[in-house]
Design an enzyme around this catalytic site. Sequence first.
Site, PDB file in Angstrom:
ATOM      1  N   ASP A   1       0.826  -1.208   0.000  1.00 22.47           N
ATOM      2  CA  ASP A   1       0.000   0.000   0.000  1.00 22.47           C
ATOM      3  C   ASP A   1       0.858   1.256   0.000  1.00 22.47           C
ATOM      4  O   ASP A   1       2.054   1.227   0.315  1.00 22.47           O
ATOM      5  CB  ASP A   1      -0.890   0.035   1.249  1.00 22.47           C
ATOM      6  CG  ASP A   1      -2.056  -0.928   1.186  1.00 22.47           C
ATOM      7  OD1 ASP A   1      -2.132  -1.711   0.217  1.00 22.47           O
ATOM      8  OD2 ASP A   1      -2.876  -0.922   2.119  1.00 22.47           O
TER       9      ASP A   1
ATOM     10  N   HIS B   1       3.844  -2.186   3.071  1.00 21.06           N
ATOM     11  CA  HIS B   1       3.834  -0.833   2.515  1.00 21.06           C
ATOM     12  C   HIS B   1       5.147  -0.559   1.783  1.00 21.06           C
ATOM     13  O   HIS B   1       6.217  -0.952   2.249  1.00 21.06           O
ATOM     14  CB  HIS B   1       3.627   0.197   3.630  1.00 21.06           C
ATOM     15  CG  HIS B   1       2.313   0.030   4.345  1.00 21.06           C
ATOM     16  ND1 HIS B   1       2.115  -0.949   5.291  1.00 21.06           N
ATOM     17  CD2 HIS B   1       1.143   0.704   4.224  1.00 21.06           C
ATOM     18  CE1 HIS B   1       0.864  -0.872   5.743  1.00 21.06           C
ATOM     19  NE2 HIS B   1       0.254   0.113   5.114  1.00 21.06           N
TER      20      HIS B   1
END
Length: 416
Positions: free
Chosen positions: A45, A190
């Site tokens: 993400d 991430h």
Amino acid sequence: MWGVLGGIVLLWAIFYLVPDLIWHHLQWKAMLGTRDHHQIALTFDDGPGPDTPKILEVLRTHNAHATFFVVAERARHYPELLHEMVRDGHEIGLHGYQHRSMYLFWPWSVYREIQYGLDTIEAIAGVRPVSYRPPWGHHNLMTWIIAQRLGLRRVLWTIAPDDWKAGKTAQTIEHDVVQLAHPGAIVVMHDAGGNREATVQALGPIIDKVRNLGLNPVTISELDREKSELRRWWTWWEIRFTRQWDIDTIPSSLGGDPVLRLGLIKYPFKPTVLSTGRIISRGQWMGEIHFGNPALSQLSSSRAGGLRAFHAVLRSLTDLANFVSKSEKYQDIVVVGGITLLDASSAIEKLGFDRIPVSGTRKWSMWFYLIILMAIYHADGWSTLKRFLRLKPVLLLMDRDTLMSRYLRSSNPRRA
């Protein structure tokens, strides 16, 4: 005045609180992989960002594919990275045009946010995302509705190592992912939003170790979907149980789904004298054996499931002995064992286990737990309930010395 405040609270609950509870925290109807196939989805993400090239390089080196949930606004500054993702066979999903919580959008502005994000990514990468994960997983009333209208697959996660938190090291990120890894899992990490060096360092070992557990990293679109909401809820419980009790998965040397898992507990039963003469007292350290439920599902696919499970345990005891011998965590245990319904008569003793009757509250609570477990994972589902009602939980114990002498020195368990 109180009436106005009450109305505001009610509207807030209708538009934000209740939708987020249902579609975010309970993950109702969100994407989840099936436990029946050896797949795991690695997702990233908040990118693209300065650390994204390093993550792409690790994936390339390990010949693994992942899904990147991209913030469209950031993608405009790194168009070459989106092109690289496409060239390398990764999937691009939408994380929003902005990295902004759905709590901060009016319900009627959600469509513009998602649509603009899709259009921006398509203009840059030449592909239109079919998967969507809102920032932090937050939903409001329109998030699910708009995603459905635009034909987007809502994707959340089952494993979150919180690699974005300060103080997270590559070792802790790797441990959190590998410990909770299971068929059908969706891992969220991430590639931007801060320094992601720890994530970069953890990624290679994660890929190697999940493959060692028999799991193949795939994109979200390649992940076979779980259709059972009951299994979804049980997976939610299992992950929390594994994390709470620090359960380890024992990799199978034969490949495929691991059969055994192990936790560290203090022996909770009354003192027991084993057939070897070893006295096991309450409070001594014990390696508590758990079945790997995906393996249980595969083993129960025929009427010979009990026999297949028995032989799978036989083959896995060498893996267990090797794991215990190398792990500092289990150096002080004096016994291994656990409660099971797979009572294989005298064959259990041939493996080196002592069979101890279970009584009282623990018997009935474990009986109920195991019945539910078998009904969920057995190939015949709830139709097996009548047969399992006749089974009784038994406690199987093997002292550490027996485990090591019988199984550590050979590549195959010695026949009794």
